[in-house]
Design an enzyme around this catalytic site. Structure first.
Site, PDB file in Angstrom:
ATOM      1  CB  CYS A  28      -0.899  -0.046   1.233  1.00 50.84           C
ATOM      2  SG  CYS A  28      -1.676   1.508   1.672  1.00 50.84           S
ATOM      3  CB  CYS A  31       0.428   1.688   4.192  1.00 53.52           C
ATOM      4  SG  CYS A  31      -1.313   1.227   4.016  1.00 53.52           S
TER       5      CYS A  31
END
Length: 105
Positions: A28, A31
């Site tokens: 991600c 993230c």
């Protein structure tokens, strides 16, 4: 930050003490953006234990908790959900800190 290893551990942590679960994944990009400043956030809000939850490893838990975007956060104290910051949007340090402060408001 502790990593979640099992559903049993999730139940144990959720129901005992004050925890913030960070739902994330290695792939991600949003993230990765929060990674550099998360240690500061964890240190600043040390009254909570932060727990990293790998979304891919715990996909059923994510479905159960309606986590459809990452990174996302859910706060619990003694089994009660205090609040959630759940979306697929990129999050800033300020937004994360505002969320954590709102848990004890």
């Amino acid at each position: 930050m502790k990593k979640l290893e099992s559903m049993e551990q999730f139940e144990q942590l959720k129901n005992n003490g004050k925890h913030i679960f960070l739902f994330s994944a290695d792939w991600c990009p949003d993230c990765r953006v929060i990674e550099p400043f998360m240690p500061e956030v964890v240190e600043k809000y040390s009254d909570y234990e932060f727990v990293f939850v790998d979304r891919d490893k715990f996909i059923d838990l994510c479905k159960e908790l309606d986590i459809f975007g990452i990174p996302s956060f859910i706060g619990f104290e003694e089994g009660k959900e205090l609040g959630r910051f759940v979306s697929k949007e990129r999050k800033t340090k300020q937004e994360i800190e505002d969320f954590i402060q709102s848990l004890s408001a």
